[in-house]
Design a protein around this motif. Structure first.
Motif, short mmCIF file in Angstrom:
data_model
loop_
_atom_site.label_atom_id
_atom_site.label_comp_id
_atom_site.label_asym_id
_atom_site.label_seq_id
_atom_site.Cartn_x
_atom_site.Cartn_y
_atom_site.Cartn_z
N LEU A 143 0.82 -1.21 0.00
CA LEU A 143 0.00 0.00 0.00
C LEU A 143 0.86 1.27 0.00
O LEU A 143 0.34 2.37 0.07
CB LEU A 143 -0.92 0.01 1.22
CG LEU A 143 -1.94 -1.14 1.29
CD1 LEU A 143 -2.68 -1.09 2.62
CD2 LEU A 143 -2.91 -1.07 0.14
N THR A 144 2.17 1.11 -0.09
CA THR A 144 3.10 2.22 -0.02
C THR A 144 2.93 3.18 -1.20
O THR A 144 2.87 2.75 -2.35
CB THR A 144 4.54 1.70 -0.02
OG1 THR A 144 4.70 0.79 1.06
CG2 THR A 144 5.54 2.84 0.12
N ALA A 145 2.89 4.48 -0.90
CA ALA A 145 2.91 5.53 -1.92
C ALA A 145 4.08 6.45 -1.58
O ALA A 145 4.04 7.16 -0.57
CB ALA A 145 1.60 6.31 -1.95
N THR A 146 5.12 6.47 -2.41
CA THR A 146 6.36 7.15 -2.04
C THR A 146 6.34 8.65 -2.33
O THR A 146 7.37 9.31 -2.26
CB THR A 146 7.56 6.52 -2.77
OG1 THR A 146 7.43 6.74 -4.18
CG2 THR A 146 7.62 5.03 -2.51
N THR A 147 5.17 9.20 -2.65
CA THR A 147 5.07 10.64 -2.86
C THR A 147 4.75 11.39 -1.58
O THR A 147 4.79 12.63 -1.57
CB THR A 147 3.97 10.94 -3.90
OG1 THR A 147 2.79 10.20 -3.56
CG2 THR A 147 4.42 10.57 -5.30
N ASN A 148 4.42 10.69 -0.48
CA ASN A 148 4.08 11.42 0.74
C ASN A 148 5.33 11.85 1.49
O ASN A 148 6.43 11.31 1.29
CB ASN A 148 3.11 10.62 1.64
CG ASN A 148 3.75 9.38 2.25
OD1 ASN A 148 4.88 9.39 2.70
ND2 ASN A 148 2.99 8.28 2.28
N SER A 149 5.18 12.82 2.38
CA SER A 149 6.32 13.41 3.08
C SER A 149 6.87 12.51 4.17
O SER A 149 7.87 12.86 4.81
CB SER A 149 5.91 14.75 3.68
OG SER A 149 4.86 14.60 4.61
N SER A 182 12.43 7.70 -1.24
CA SER A 182 11.10 7.98 -1.76
C SER A 182 11.16 9.08 -2.81
O SER A 182 12.13 9.85 -2.88
CB SER A 182 10.18 8.42 -0.61
OG SER A 182 10.54 9.71 -0.14
N PHE A 183 10.12 9.15 -3.62
CA PHE A 183 10.05 10.21 -4.63
C PHE A 183 10.04 11.59 -3.97
O PHE A 183 10.63 12.54 -4.49
CB PHE A 183 8.80 10.03 -5.50
CG PHE A 183 8.94 8.95 -6.53
CD1 PHE A 183 10.14 8.30 -6.73
CD2 PHE A 183 7.87 8.58 -7.33
CE1 PHE A 183 10.28 7.31 -7.69
CE2 PHE A 183 7.98 7.61 -8.30
CZ PHE A 183 9.20 6.96 -8.48
N TYR A 184 9.36 11.70 -2.83
CA TYR A 184 9.34 12.98 -2.12
C TYR A 184 10.76 13.38 -1.71
O TYR A 184 11.18 14.53 -1.89
CB TYR A 184 8.45 12.89 -0.89
CG TYR A 184 8.41 14.15 -0.06
CD1 TYR A 184 7.45 15.13 -0.29
CD2 TYR A 184 9.33 14.35 0.97
CE1 TYR A 184 7.42 16.30 0.48
CE2 TYR A 184 9.32 15.51 1.73
CZ TYR A 184 8.36 16.48 1.48
OH TYR A 184 8.34 17.63 2.22
N ALA A 185 11.53 12.44 -1.15
CA ALA A 185 12.89 12.73 -0.69
C ALA A 185 13.82 13.09 -1.84
O ALA A 185 14.72 13.92 -1.69
CB ALA A 185 13.45 11.53 0.08
N LEU A 186 13.59 12.49 -2.99
CA LEU A 186 14.44 12.76 -4.14
C LEU A 186 14.03 14.04 -4.87
O LEU A 186 14.90 14.80 -5.35
CB LEU A 186 14.40 11.60 -5.14
CG LEU A 186 15.03 10.28 -4.69
CD1 LEU A 186 14.68 9.18 -5.69
CD2 LEU A 186 16.54 10.41 -4.56
N GLY A 187 12.71 14.29 -4.97
CA GLY A 187 12.23 15.30 -5.91
C GLY A 187 11.70 16.58 -5.33
O GLY A 187 11.57 17.57 -6.08
N ASN A 188 11.37 16.65 -4.04
CA ASN A 188 10.81 17.88 -3.50
C ASN A 188 11.81 19.03 -3.69
O ASN A 188 12.96 18.94 -3.23
CB ASN A 188 10.49 17.71 -2.01
CG ASN A 188 9.84 18.94 -1.41
OD1 ASN A 188 10.53 19.88 -1.04
ND2 ASN A 188 8.53 18.92 -1.32
N PRO A 189 11.41 20.10 -4.38
CA PRO A 189 12.37 21.18 -4.69
C PRO A 189 12.84 21.96 -3.47
O PRO A 189 13.84 22.69 -3.56
CB PRO A 189 11.59 22.06 -5.66
CG PRO A 189 10.16 21.79 -5.39
CD PRO A 189 10.08 20.36 -4.96
N PHE A 190 12.14 21.85 -2.34
CA PHE A 190 12.53 22.61 -1.15
C PHE A 190 13.54 21.84 -0.30
O PHE A 190 14.57 22.38 0.10
CB PHE A 190 11.29 22.96 -0.34
CG PHE A 190 11.56 23.82 0.85
CD1 PHE A 190 12.11 25.09 0.70
CD2 PHE A 190 11.27 23.37 2.13
CE1 PHE A 190 12.36 25.88 1.81
CE2 PHE A 190 11.53 24.16 3.23
CZ PHE A 190 12.08 25.42 3.08
N VAL A 191 13.26 20.56 -0.02
CA VAL A 191 14.15 19.78 0.86
C VAL A 191 14.69 18.53 0.19
O VAL A 191 15.51 17.82 0.77
CB VAL A 191 13.42 19.38 2.17
CG1 VAL A 191 13.03 20.61 2.96
CG2 VAL A 191 12.19 18.53 1.86
#
Length: 627
Positions: A104-110, A428-437
């Motif tokens: 059920l993992t979604a790697t776009t969450n923070s 995760s995608f959030y960790a790789l792609g978030n432009p702020f952190v």
């Protein structure tokens, strides 16, 4: 820590053992989670199964898991908040949560892909299987600390229709409609539709969800043809994380979260030749999330706080695999190939004094994998070993492995187990792609763990178990304030401890059980205990059936002191707390059951997180009718 200290703590618990909620983990009941090779060998791994009345009396998966001492569930504000699960002190995103084998993992969450188990209803779930220890050799990325598998029921010989309705004292309610029965040929199936509302734990907090879950399967064997699906929607209002909740938050506006999920899993045997069987698998997950947050105001402990903002994310994952299994009598082997394609994107912004800074990203990743596993049983000795090679796009190739043995001592009521393994988790995608952190140079997080246990059968229905474990987590992804603020690989975390469990059949109508877990989880550089993780946890229960139509259960759980942090007040030590709850199930008619559940009977006041009050005493009356 001595064994004597651990057992004394367990004996001091108000009621012996919630472990009665965990049925003995038979090989057949856990094979889909613990191994690919089936029942050729009894499992050497740490297993727990929650099913039957202890599961039926709960409303959410988070509630059910709170009775497993190896797991601490932090649920600020009840189901309205985002729950976090700490399996033996590991980070919440180090445990893979599955529905019938589909993650059920979604790697776009923070939260690095961590699953919010509070939003998952138990309606449509037959049992919950928990396997502790690194399982990347079986499931690939993410299973550094273990796996929680939610099993959907299969068919039945005859058509069975079930309706259930529950009403609680906090204006909470739940309604479910279900069917189980035969389908065409050898297939059977189930279908469950459910709606629930958690009421209001504090002023303004809300949680509502609905779901439709179904399954069609030829039988319950792991290689049989099956189709499983789920569609769900949820909406919640709560204070943001680290805000200090209703007691300390400076900004009183609540955060709004909405989620939509669609899941489909398919398995199809494509060839059987003697002892060889080849099976194809495919799965699809689509997750949509929307978060509108007021942010968290700056304080003396944080000059910036958390900016207000919005985020709308979409995550899709398609996977397919081909596996072969050979059964050689007292041994079995499995090998295969898997491919996975992930697509994640986010559109949102942070509000910096009226300026909207974009936080959106778009990433794709293709991963290929090959695996092999073997199990063998010889006399009283059972062996299992597995290896997997993962090749995720843009990252280095990862090799993970595990091995375990189980030995039933000849002429003695003792069983010895030992196991060890490695795991990894792709960023995760959030960790790789978030432009702020975000940080595109992040490396995978990794784990290495071992455990040993002894199980003593005191008498029929009475079993005592002692387990010791040690785990090391390296390259943990952590937030570094900067400047510039960024996620970086920097930590080595060590988690070690022991757990003891006793299941005791006092009489044919009275059963008790207790679990106690000590887990010391520290940052290896500083020696500091990690946030939100209690060192001690116990869970216990006492079940009594005074009449064949009536089952009474008393449950007690204890969560020890732990450190926490909230921006308005900084770091604090939260006191330990105990919760006593009761359940009564009355069979009015063979097809009609009434349940009365009272949570937090003593109305204890505690905080799951800084500033978030406990739900308090809550009563719930439920009626289920089978046709």
């Amino acid at each position: 820590m001595s064994m004597r200290r651990l057992l004394c703590l367990g004996a001091a618990t108000i009621w012996p053992g919630y472990a009665a909620a965990q049925t003995p983990a038979s090989v057949d009941s856990v094979v889909v989670t613990a191994s690919r090779v089936g029942a050729a060998a009894a499992s050497p791994y740490a297993l727990a199964v929650i099913e039957g009345e202890p599961l039926a009396a709960r409303q959410s998966v988070a509630d059910a898991l709170s009775g497993v001492a190896d797991i601490h569930v932090q649920a600020p504000g009840g189901r309205s908040g985002v729950s976090s699960i700490f399996l033996r002190g590991a980070d919440p995103n180090f445990t893979v949560v599955q529905l019938d084998g589909v993650p059920l993992t979604a790697t776009t969450n923070s939260r690095g892909g961590a699953v919010n188990v509070s939003e998952l209803d138990v309606a449509g779930i037959e049992r919950v299987e928990v396997v502790a220890g690194p399982l990347s050799s079986l499931y690939g990325s993410g299973a550094l600390a273990g796996v929680i598998n939610l099993i959907v029921p299969g068919g039945a010989p005859d058509h069975r229709f079930t309706t259930s309705a529950a009403l609680g004292s906090d204006q909470d309610y739940a309604v479910a409609l279900g069917w189980r029965g035969p389908l065409a040929g050898s297939f059977g199936g189930s279908l469950t539709a459910a709606v629930s509302d958690d009421g209001s734990v504090y002023s303004g907090s809300k949680f509502r969800t609905w779901s439709v879950t179904g399954k069609a399967a030829a039988d319950e064997s792991p290689e049989s043809a099956r189709l499983v699906f789920k569609i769900s929607r949820n909406r919640a209002h709560s204070f943001p994380d680290s805000s200090g909740g209703p007691r300390f938050a400076t900004l009183t506006e609540l955060e709004t979260r909405e989620g939509r999920e669609t899941l489909v899993g398919l398995r199809a045997p494509i060839m059987e030749l003697g002892r060889l069987r080849i099976v194809a698998d495919a799965a699809y997950l689509a997750r949509r999330d929307s978060v509108v947050t007021p942010g968290v105001a700056p304080s003396a402990f944080d000059d910036f706080g958390v900016p207000a903002g919005e985020d709308r994310s979409r995550y899709e994952r398609l996977s397919a695999g081909l596996g072969a299994r050979v059964n050689g009598g007292n041994w079995a082997g499995a090998a295969g190939l898997e491919a996975q394609v992930e697509d994640g994107r986010s559109d949102g912004f942070m509000d910096f004094f009226g300026f909207h800074m974009p936080t959106g990203f778009k990433l794709e990743r293709t991963s290929l994998a090959a695996f092999a596993e073997v199990g063998r049983s010889a006399g009283g000795l059972d062996l299992n070993a597995g290896v997997r090679v993962d090749d995720p796009e843009g990252l280095e190739r990862e090799v993970t492995a595990r091995a375990g043995l189980r030995y039933a001592v000849t002429g003695a009521p003792l069983v010895l187990r030992a196991s060890g393994g490695t795991g990894y988790k792709a960023p995760s995608f959030y960790a790789l792609g978030n432009p702020f952190v975000g940080n595109p140079t992040l490396r995978p997080e990794k784990s290495r763990a071992a455990e040993a246990s002894v199980e003593w059968t005191i008498a029929e229905g009475s079993v005592a178990t002692l387990t010791v474990f040690h785990a090391r987590y390296t390259d943990l992804i952590d937030f570094v304030p900067g400047p510039p603020p960024q996620l970086q690989n920097r930590k080595l975390v060590v988690s070690q401890g022991a757990s003891a469990a006793l299941t005791w059949a006092l009489s044919p109508t009275l059963a008790a059980a207790i679990q106690a877990t000590y887990a010391d989880t520290q940052d290896d550089d500083t020696g500091e205990q990690l946030l939100s993780r209690p060192t001690w946890r116990t869970a216990s229960s006492l079940s009594w059936r005074p009449h064949e139509a009536l089952l009474l259960t008393a449950r007690h759980s204890y969560v020890g002191p732990r450190k926490d942090y909230a921006i308005p007040v900084g770091p604090r030590r939260l006191d330990g707390y105990s919760v006593v709850s009761t359940d009564a199930a009355l069979t009015i008619h063979p097809q009609t059951i009434a349940r009365l559940s009272i949570d937090n009977v003593l109305d204890n006041d505690y905080e799951a997180a800084i500033g978030f009050p406990s739900p308090g005493l809550r009563a719930r009356l439920a009626i289920s009718q089978e046709f």
